[in-house]
Design an enzyme around this catalytic site. Structure first.
Site: not given
Length: 349
Positions: A104-105
């Protein structure tokens, strides 16, 4: 210092946000992802749950005491991976130079382009197409871009300009510097260092005499100096599996059975991705929640399940003192390489 334009994109409470998107009844509710078993740990907590003091890696049992009215859901990793893939497809529209950090990053290098316009476009695409929000940071390097993305969550957009770096860093607690964990934080506190400004004003020679190369690194980071490039072909730093037992165990056979299963699964993952692993590690969490890690770095990297298991067995039997009951055991493979990569032969035990 090389001045790049770096964007850091960090999805907001990713797993929980996806579940709230897919089930409108969960919107505005404290959602905790991490399984329904009292022996699990929190993977992600929605911002509503965080107001109760719930945070990632907290035991589910503790979370339920803080937030008994929370909605506790199991991890649906297949769903989250699919959404992650859609997010990375959005990144590809704006740059080929992006470095995944987790599901998620990511960091994106957009040097020579309009970083602010790209950041706005990425946020807009994620919101319009996926109905999700991301917090985004922009600056001249990875360290500062990540700090910027953390500055205004959720759904934030923050820029740290060159002439704002020292003033932005100055009031931050020292543990905001990469690599300053609880132990290093305590050591720095003993020196009267509590904030980044304290390091900025400290004698670099003293820091180096106390902490060696790391003393120089934290001094440079305190001044916003970080020369690491965004690495678009960055390998996963590690792959692993772990299991929290239904009951605490101290039976070697049970532990070895778990490690055998992990070895087979992780060997298959390595083969599928085309990697070899050089470092094999065991993680153990005891009944009292203390954690120990032990590892071996092989001279010849492998993806063979038997070698992985034999090494894991060696580590368990020779590097741990199994006298306490064990809550969790994990197997981690790291130092991943492609077969054609040059090898620097060594063995560290």
């Amino acid at each position: 210092m090389t001045h790049r334009s770096i964007i850091h994109v960090d999805m907001d409470a990713f797993y929980a946000q996806i579940e709230q998107r897919d089930n409108p009844k969960l919107v505005g509710k404290p959602v905790i992802i991490g399984g329904t078993s009292s022996r699990g740990v929190v993977s992600t907590a929605s911002y509503e749950a965080r107001r109760y003091g719930v945070y990632s890696a907290m035991p589910i049992e503790a979370a339920k005491k803080l937030c008994p009215e929370g909605i506790y859901l199991p991890v649906n990793m297949e769903k989250y991976k699919k959404v992650s893939s859609e997010i990375y497809n959005i990144f590809k529209r704006y740059t080929k130079i992006y470095e995944p950090i987790s599901i998620d990053e990511a960091f994106l290098d957009v040097t020579g382009k309009d970083a602010l316009e790209i950041a706005k476009a990425i946020k807009s695409d994620i919101k319009n197409e996926l109905k999700l929000t991301a917090s985004v940071g922009i600056s001249i390097n990875k360290f500062l871009a990540k700090l910027a993305s953390e500055a205004d969550k959720p759904d934030g957009l923050t820029i740290i300009k060159k002439d704002e770096i020292l003033s932005f860093l100055r009031p931050l607690p020292v543990n905001k510097i990469w690599g300053v964990g609880p132990k290093m934080n305590r050591e720095l506190n003993k020196l009267g260092i509590y904030y980044v400004r304290d390091i900025q004003n400290y004698d670099i020679e003293v820091l180096m005499s106390l902490f060696g190369k790391w003393g120089k690194e934290i001094y440079e980071l305190s001044h916003g100096i970080d020369e690491r490039p965004v690495e678009p072909n960055n390998l996963s730093k590690s792959i692993g599996e772990e299991k929290t037992f239904l009951k605490d165990v101290c039976d070697i056979d049970v532990l070895l059975k778990a490690l055998k299963s992990y070895s087979i699964n992780l060997s298959n993952k390595l083969k599928k991705r085309g990697y070899l692993a050089r470092t094999i590690s065991i993680k153990i969490k005891y009944k009292d929640f203390t954690i120990e890690n032990r590892s071996v770095t092989l001279s010849i990297p492998t993806r063979d399940e038997n070698i992985i298991f034999d090494t894991a067995k060696y580590i368990l039997l020779n590097k741990f003192n199994i006298n306490k009951e064990i809550r969790l055991i994990g197997l981690i493979l790291s130092n991943l390489i492609y077969p054609e990569d040059p090898l620097q032969l060594s063995m560290k035990i």
